[in-house]
Motif scaffolding. Sequence first.
Motif, PDB file in Angstrom:
ATOM      1  N   MET A 129     -26.604  10.151  10.609  1.00  0.00           N
ATOM      2  CA  MET A 129     -26.632   8.871  10.028  1.00  0.00           C
ATOM      3  C   MET A 129     -27.957   8.737   8.953  1.00  0.00           C
ATOM      4  O   MET A 129     -28.947   9.592   9.099  1.00  0.00           O
ATOM      5  CB  MET A 129     -26.957   7.769  11.148  1.00  0.00           C
ATOM      6  N   GLN A 130     -27.574   8.165   7.717  1.00  0.00           N
ATOM      7  CA  GLN A 130     -28.833   8.056   6.821  1.00  0.00           C
ATOM      8  C   GLN A 130     -29.418   6.579   7.098  1.00  0.00           C
ATOM      9  O   GLN A 130     -29.002   5.844   7.305  1.00  0.00           O
ATOM     10  CB  GLN A 130     -28.143   7.705   5.545  1.00  0.00           C
ATOM     11  N   LYS A 131     -30.747   7.096   7.420  1.00  0.00           N
ATOM     12  CA  LYS A 131     -31.818   6.093   7.846  1.00  0.00           C
ATOM     13  C   LYS A 131     -31.883   4.679   7.016  1.00  0.00           C
ATOM     14  O   LYS A 131     -31.739   3.656   7.477  1.00  0.00           O
ATOM     15  CB  LYS A 131     -33.094   6.321   7.948  1.00  0.00           C
ATOM     16  N   SER A 132     -31.911   5.129   5.588  1.00  0.00           N
ATOM     17  CA  SER A 132     -32.103   4.008   4.428  1.00  0.00           C
ATOM     18  C   SER A 132     -31.133   3.230   4.528  1.00  0.00           C
ATOM     19  O   SER A 132     -31.230   1.894   4.244  1.00  0.00           O
ATOM     20  CB  SER A 132     -32.406   4.758   3.176  1.00  0.00           C
ATOM     21  N   THR A 133     -29.860   3.607   4.505  1.00  0.00           N
ATOM     22  CA  THR A 133     -28.655   2.667   4.421  1.00  0.00           C
ATOM     23  C   THR A 133     -27.892   2.399   5.893  1.00  0.00           C
ATOM     24  O   THR A 133     -27.127   1.938   5.841  1.00  0.00           O
ATOM     25  CB  THR A 133     -27.731   3.418   3.699  1.00  0.00           C
ATOM     26  N   ASN A 134     -28.444   3.058   7.002  1.00  0.00           N
ATOM     27  CA  ASN A 134     -27.707   3.074   8.220  1.00  0.00           C
ATOM     28  C   ASN A 134     -26.192   3.309   8.107  1.00  0.00           C
ATOM     29  O   ASN A 134     -25.234   2.807   8.914  1.00  0.00           O
ATOM     30  CB  ASN A 134     -27.661   1.548   8.896  1.00  0.00           C
TER      31      ASN A 134
ATOM     32  N   LYS B 233     -26.687  19.507  -0.637  1.00  0.00           N
ATOM     33  CA  LYS B 233     -25.588  19.234  -1.484  1.00  0.00           C
ATOM     34  C   LYS B 233     -25.316  17.894  -1.724  1.00  0.00           C
ATOM     35  O   LYS B 233     -24.886  17.398  -2.745  1.00  0.00           O
ATOM     36  CB  LYS B 233     -24.407  20.094  -0.892  1.00  0.00           C
ATOM     37  N   LEU B 234     -25.531  16.939  -0.712  1.00  0.00           N
ATOM     38  CA  LEU B 234     -25.420  15.503  -0.905  1.00  0.00           C
ATOM     39  C   LEU B 234     -26.605  14.806  -1.522  1.00  0.00           C
ATOM     40  O   LEU B 234     -26.456  13.447  -1.610  1.00  0.00           O
ATOM     41  CB  LEU B 234     -25.215  14.765   0.579  1.00  0.00           C
ATOM     42  N   LYS B 235     -27.570  15.667  -1.772  1.00  0.00           N
ATOM     43  CA  LYS B 235     -28.938  15.038  -2.366  1.00  0.00           C
ATOM     44  C   LYS B 235     -29.598  14.012  -1.437  1.00  0.00           C
ATOM     45  O   LYS B 235     -29.839  13.056  -2.025  1.00  0.00           O
ATOM     46  CB  LYS B 235     -28.683  14.579  -3.825  1.00  0.00           C
ATOM     47  N   ILE B 236     -29.500  14.366  -0.264  1.00  0.00           N
ATOM     48  CA  ILE B 236     -30.195  13.574   0.693  1.00  0.00           C
ATOM     49  C   ILE B 236     -31.387  14.353   1.355  1.00  0.00           C
ATOM     50  O   ILE B 236     -31.080  15.249   2.112  1.00  0.00           O
ATOM     51  CB  ILE B 236     -29.216  12.706   1.757  1.00  0.00           C
ATOM     52  N   PRO B 237     -32.457  13.645   1.493  1.00  0.00           N
ATOM     53  CA  PRO B 237     -33.540  14.369   2.135  1.00  0.00           C
ATOM     54  C   PRO B 237     -33.389  14.438   3.675  1.00  0.00           C
ATOM     55  O   PRO B 237     -33.215  13.297   4.462  1.00  0.00           O
ATOM     56  CB  PRO B 237     -34.999  13.625   1.662  1.00  0.00           C
ATOM     57  N   PRO B 238     -33.737  15.543   4.140  1.00  0.00           N
ATOM     58  CA  PRO B 238     -33.805  15.575   5.662  1.00  0.00           C
ATOM     59  C   PRO B 238     -34.464  14.499   6.518  1.00  0.00           C
ATOM     60  O   PRO B 238     -33.972  13.950   7.501  1.00  0.00           O
ATOM     61  CB  PRO B 238     -34.242  16.885   6.044  1.00  0.00           C
ATOM     62  N   SER B 239     -35.415  14.194   5.770  1.00  0.00           N
ATOM     63  CA  SER B 239     -36.450  13.039   6.590  1.00  0.00           C
ATOM     64  C   SER B 239     -35.707  11.774   6.620  1.00  0.00           C
ATOM     65  O   SER B 239     -36.113  10.780   7.181  1.00  0.00           O
ATOM     66  CB  SER B 239     -37.609  12.878   5.630  1.00  0.00           C
ATOM     67  N   ASP B 240     -34.386  11.683   5.713  1.00  0.00           N
ATOM     68  CA  ASP B 240     -33.902  10.197   5.786  1.00  0.00           C
ATOM     69  C   ASP B 240     -32.662  10.161   6.546  1.00  0.00           C
ATOM     70  O   ASP B 240     -31.646   9.573   6.250  1.00  0.00           O
ATOM     71  CB  ASP B 240     -33.540   9.933   4.191  1.00  0.00           C
TER      72      ASP B 240
ATOM     73  N   LEU C 185     -17.114   4.041  15.455  1.00  0.00           N
ATOM     74  CA  LEU C 185     -18.313   4.867  16.268  1.00  0.00           C
ATOM     75  C   LEU C 185     -19.654   4.309  15.758  1.00  0.00           C
ATOM     76  O   LEU C 185     -20.493   4.562  16.792  1.00  0.00           O
ATOM     77  CB  LEU C 185     -18.298   6.416  15.833  1.00  0.00           C
ATOM     78  N   VAL C 186     -19.953   3.605  15.014  1.00  0.00           N
ATOM     79  CA  VAL C 186     -21.311   3.065  14.823  1.00  0.00           C
ATOM     80  C   VAL C 186     -21.745   2.423  15.611  1.00  0.00           C
ATOM     81  O   VAL C 186     -23.101   2.387  16.078  1.00  0.00           O
ATOM     82  CB  VAL C 186     -21.162   2.309  13.212  1.00  0.00           C
ATOM     83  N   LYS C 187     -20.976   1.190  16.367  1.00  0.00           N
ATOM     84  CA  LYS C 187     -21.511   0.783  17.776  1.00  0.00           C
ATOM     85  C   LYS C 187     -21.858   1.484  18.563  1.00  0.00           C
ATOM     86  O   LYS C 187     -22.877   1.306  19.287  1.00  0.00           O
ATOM     87  CB  LYS C 187     -20.389  -0.354  17.838  1.00  0.00           C
ATOM     88  N   HIS C 188     -21.083   2.624  18.930  1.00  0.00           N
ATOM     89  CA  HIS C 188     -21.400   3.244  20.065  1.00  0.00           C
ATOM     90  C   HIS C 188     -22.693   4.534  19.703  1.00  0.00           C
ATOM     91  O   HIS C 188     -23.658   4.730  20.364  1.00  0.00           O
ATOM     92  CB  HIS C 188     -20.163   4.412  20.273  1.00  0.00           C
ATOM     93  N   ILE C 189     -22.821   4.631  18.211  1.00  0.00           N
ATOM     94  CA  ILE C 189     -24.003   5.577  17.823  1.00  0.00           C
ATOM     95  C   ILE C 189     -25.192   4.696  18.121  1.00  0.00           C
ATOM     96  O   ILE C 189     -26.355   5.050  18.570  1.00  0.00           O
ATOM     97  CB  ILE C 189     -23.748   5.979  16.373  1.00  0.00           C
TER      98      ILE C 189
END
Length: 483
Positions: free
Chosen positions: A257-262, A411-418, A449-453
């Motif tokens: 999951m991306q933290k900044s956008t959920n 490749k997705l240009k998303i930092p692991p911290s996010d 799945l988001v609700k279960h995640i």
Amino acid sequence: MRSAIPKDVKMSLKVMVNKEKTKVPFAEANSKSAEVILSFLMLPLGEIVRVFEEHYLDKKPVVGSLTPMYRHLTTLRSDYFWTDGGKNMLLNPSNSFMSGPVKHFRCGDMDCKKKSFRNVSIYYDSGTCDCGKPLNRAMGEIEPKPQAGGDGILVEGLHFLVTDDLQLAPYEPGSMMETLVYLGIVVTEGAEQLNVTLGYNEIVDLLKRSLLSKTPLTDVILCVINKNMGYVLEDILLDKIELESTSSKRMTVTALMQKSTNKLLFVKGREDFVDFILSFLTIPLGGVVSLLRGKTCFKGIDNLYKSTSNLIKDKHFITGDAKRRLQEPQLPPYYVSKNQIFSLSEQIVNSIYYYESITDSSDQTIGKGSWMRYKDPKGDQGCYVKPGMFKISDDLTFLKCFFSNSAILSKLKIPPSDVKEMEVQIGLKEGLSILKAALRSTTALADGLVKHITKASVASNSAQSDGLHNKTSNKRPKTKVSP
């Protein structure tokens, strides 16, 4: 084995159209025409997608995430699967209504080295003999056990009312108005009755509209009547309905999951999860309604399914088995994977004794017989997909995963911290949630799945918090000693 809508199918209806030519409140149908509508419940989801893909050259309808998954499946290499036969079963799923003789196929090698309990299949070139050769040599046909009353569903000579939202109700001559009142149908002044015959094209349209619209009958009939009026069809998605289920069978996947956008980025899972989601394509529409307890996003299909219990009585069906096969359809032999979470059943085939007459080189006829064993077209492993780790996208497309999460995120240009990783247990409740989302949404994993995640994340954070609290409480305070 019947697996699609016959090209020569016809359906005759007497339709009632309102004065303004904007609505078809109901239609009258005979038993054969009513059977055509009921046959929608027998179509596997993959077969519905295949029919749409072949029938609509332009503006192909998209059935949630099932269409992307099906299209992706056509492009996958054979080495994803244990057998080519298994892949073919997913691309061309059959239903369990057997009609007419069943063709059988044996080893293509005339000199097959397997002498006892030779292999046989009811799917052409979809299995491999134990000697390694394909099962593609025709060996004749076997008549299935005859069904009481024949291959039909409904007793002949009955009269049915079909409502705009696909409720299907029988009525006796002279009791039509009473049945209309029971169904809540109001016929306005000036309504006109018309005779309409629907062919293959219109019936496929009716199937499509039953998945997209609250008024499938009006949508299709008005297109037939007013071909030159450019009648516009409006796609409709119905509201979500919550489901509650429990299960003992589970599989584990990792959700990123991306933290900044959920936002759910993708899921990583093994072959058991991929096998499970691919199996959606093999489930008949009636089986889907049964699994979801009559609460899919397809109002017309839900109404049609409920009609088989609430409106059409046992006496209207040729046999009780015909009714059962609509409400709780069995899958054809070998379609249920060992990785299946849902409670699905399949038809059982036994060993057969095959006798044939052979003419030798001296023109002498020799009788020869042997026991033969049916072969699973998926392979001896009892599942479709070979072992591996897979990256599954939101629309249920997937690829083998040869890279680390950090490489994919780069490749997705998303930092692991996010990004946060969550282990999610997939059981019956989660599986049903994904299935339902796949019917209506091209983001089935996120919707399903988001609700279960989120629940898993809360539970994980709570456990970490409790652990931290315990560590803190277990520390002994330092005691200052005075000199």
